[in-house]
Design a protein around this motif. Sequence first.
Motif, PDB file in Angstrom:
ATOM      1  N   TYR A 187      44.988  -5.833  41.536  1.00  0.00           N
ATOM      2  CA  TYR A 187      44.267  -4.565  41.720  1.00  0.00           C
ATOM      3  C   TYR A 187      44.279  -3.683  40.479  1.00  0.00           C
ATOM      4  CZ  TYR A 187      43.138  -5.045  46.673  1.00  0.00           C
ATOM      5  OH  TYR A 187      42.585  -5.440  47.863  1.00  0.00           O
ATOM      6  N   LYS A 190      39.829  -5.113  36.577  1.00  0.00           N
ATOM      7  CA  LYS A 190      38.480  -4.710  36.960  1.00  0.00           C
ATOM      8  C   LYS A 190      37.998  -5.539  38.155  1.00  0.00           C
ATOM      9  CE  LYS A 190      37.799  -1.785  33.537  1.00  0.00           C
ATOM     10  NZ  LYS A 190      37.595  -0.329  33.762  1.00  0.00           N
ATOM     11  N   TRP A 191      37.276  -4.931  39.043  1.00  0.00           N
ATOM     12  CA  TRP A 191      36.802  -5.591  40.267  1.00  0.00           C
ATOM     13  C   TRP A 191      35.923  -6.801  39.972  1.00  0.00           C
ATOM     14  CZ3 TRP A 191      31.594  -6.073  41.465  1.00  0.00           C
ATOM     15  CH2 TRP A 191      30.721  -5.331  40.657  1.00  0.00           C
ATOM     16  N   ARG A 361      32.883  -4.199  45.414  1.00  0.00           N
ATOM     17  CA  ARG A 361      33.420  -3.179  44.503  1.00  0.00           C
ATOM     18  C   ARG A 361      34.030  -2.011  45.276  1.00  0.00           C
ATOM     19  NH1 ARG A 361      30.277  -0.324  39.372  1.00  0.00           N
ATOM     20  NH2 ARG A 361      32.079   0.926  38.672  1.00  0.00           N
ATOM     21  N   ASP A 362      33.336  -1.558  46.322  1.00  0.00           N
ATOM     22  CA  ASP A 362      33.821  -0.432  47.112  1.00  0.00           C
ATOM     23  C   ASP A 362      35.164  -0.755  47.767  1.00  0.00           C
ATOM     24  OD1 ASP A 362      33.339   2.221  48.448  1.00  0.00           O
ATOM     25  OD2 ASP A 362      33.435   0.946  50.225  1.00  0.00           O
ATOM     26  N   GLU A 365      37.916  -1.001  44.900  1.00  0.00           N
ATOM     27  CA  GLU A 365      38.293   0.236  44.211  1.00  0.00           C
ATOM     28  C   GLU A 365      38.996   1.236  45.136  1.00  0.00           C
ATOM     29  OE1 GLU A 365      34.772   1.547  42.172  1.00  0.00           O
ATOM     30  OE2 GLU A 365      35.193   0.235  40.454  1.00  0.00           O
ATOM     31  N   LYS A 366      38.716   1.186  46.429  1.00  0.00           N
ATOM     32  CA  LYS A 366      39.444   2.064  47.354  1.00  0.00           C
ATOM     33  C   LYS A 366      40.934   1.710  47.373  1.00  0.00           C
ATOM     34  CE  LYS A 366      35.813   3.375  50.634  1.00  0.00           C
ATOM     35  NZ  LYS A 366      35.277   3.192  52.021  1.00  0.00           N
ATOM     36  N   GLN A 368      42.446  -0.060  45.021  1.00  0.00           N
ATOM     37  CA  GLN A 368      42.917   0.129  43.652  1.00  0.00           C
ATOM     38  C   GLN A 368      43.394   1.567  43.432  1.00  0.00           C
ATOM     39  OE1 GLN A 368      39.950   0.195  40.377  1.00  0.00           O
ATOM     40  NE2 GLN A 368      41.142  -1.491  39.499  1.00  0.00           N
ATOM     41  N   SER A 369      42.615   2.528  43.903  1.00  0.00           N
ATOM     42  CA  SER A 369      42.992   3.939  43.746  1.00  0.00           C
ATOM     43  C   SER A 369      44.285   4.264  44.487  1.00  0.00           C
ATOM     44  CB  SER A 369      41.863   4.845  44.257  1.00  0.00           C
ATOM     45  OG  SER A 369      40.688   4.645  43.513  1.00  0.00           O
TER      46      SER A 369
END
Length: 393
Positions: A187, A190-191, A361-362, A365-366, A368-369
């Motif tokens: 994570y 990059k996605w 990606r969504d 990245e959720k 990941q954050s």
Amino acid sequence: MKDKFAGLKEEFSDRGLVTIFEDGYGVSRSSDYIIYSVEAEAIDRVVAEYGRATKKRAIVGGQTSCKAPEIAAFERHLPSDIEIVSCHSLHGPHVDPTGQPLVLIKHRASQQSFDLVTRILACFGSEHVHLSARAHDRITADTQAVTHAAFLSMGTAWRANNQFPWEHSRYVGGIENVKCNITLRIYSNKWHVYAGLAILNPSAKQQIRQYAESVTGLFKLMLGGHKAELEERIKTAGKAVFNTAGRRGEPLLLSDEVLNRFSLGKVPKERTPNNHLSLLAMVDCWWKLGIVPYDHMICSTPLFRLWLGVTEYLFRKPALLDEIIDIAIEDNTFRSDDLEFTFAARGWSDCVSFGDFSSYRDRFEKTQSYFAPRFPEATRVGNEMIKVLLDRT
């Protein structure tokens, strides 16, 4: 990226052998050897734009993790006199390339041109592996696609349960260290590194779907209390994957000492039992697909070797495997975690099956954050863990 042109020109102004061009046309018109280092999703668009400007009789290759769309783009957009020699380093950006697999693909080239590329890439000190584009995609699907799906699902499940796993004693120590470290390592990247391989690789979709089906099937057996059926399925899968002639008597890839050394949290005095659904499902998936992971060790990534190491650790210790089967039926400690993990595995499989890069990606990245504050430490610990593994393999 034209906005970086002036800065790069200034940075390399005292380097007489380096010429900075404003765009890819200048690079294509003047270069004898060109490597397209772009996302697999964008390879066709980028080659379509710059490929027609390629210098006569130049050699062109790419570094995408999925060769089917890359080779298709080269064949579609490059002039017929252009030679194609592709490559792919099977490791991440933070791993020393020395001794790591580097796939070389002689798709449309003379032996002289292929030898030239081989000499150029020799500076990495990697172990060269010669494959066709199709064989590359099949092997990377076998060794990477399902591995990534498992770790992506773990991260999604932990976020859904609002858990930082290293803060809970049941996720610290032994096998749990590998799960936490590698999940955060994935994570932190990059996605698109994982999306292209999963969505564009023809073999990957089937394998990721099978992993989700294995997770779901095993979880249903656990919920239903079907111990005999669960035990038979798990041990049949284990024999198919690990009881091969080449592995009998071989030492384990990972030991207790290695597994316990790398932790993001304080290791508890007593280990909390876990049914390790993610690991059981991985071996079940390999069995269902007829994959023997040891067959691809020459093309395996460090992450795959770690994942294989922990599954092997579990399945080649009969007492531990029996304990896990008992826990899967009798202990509800991890039921909510397993439920979210099952949802996550099916969700990632659906995302890949639909070929939806935006959704991928969504989702990525959720999560990941959510874990971002611990990436630096996880990267450091993960690098140390991988170094120890590489020394052993």
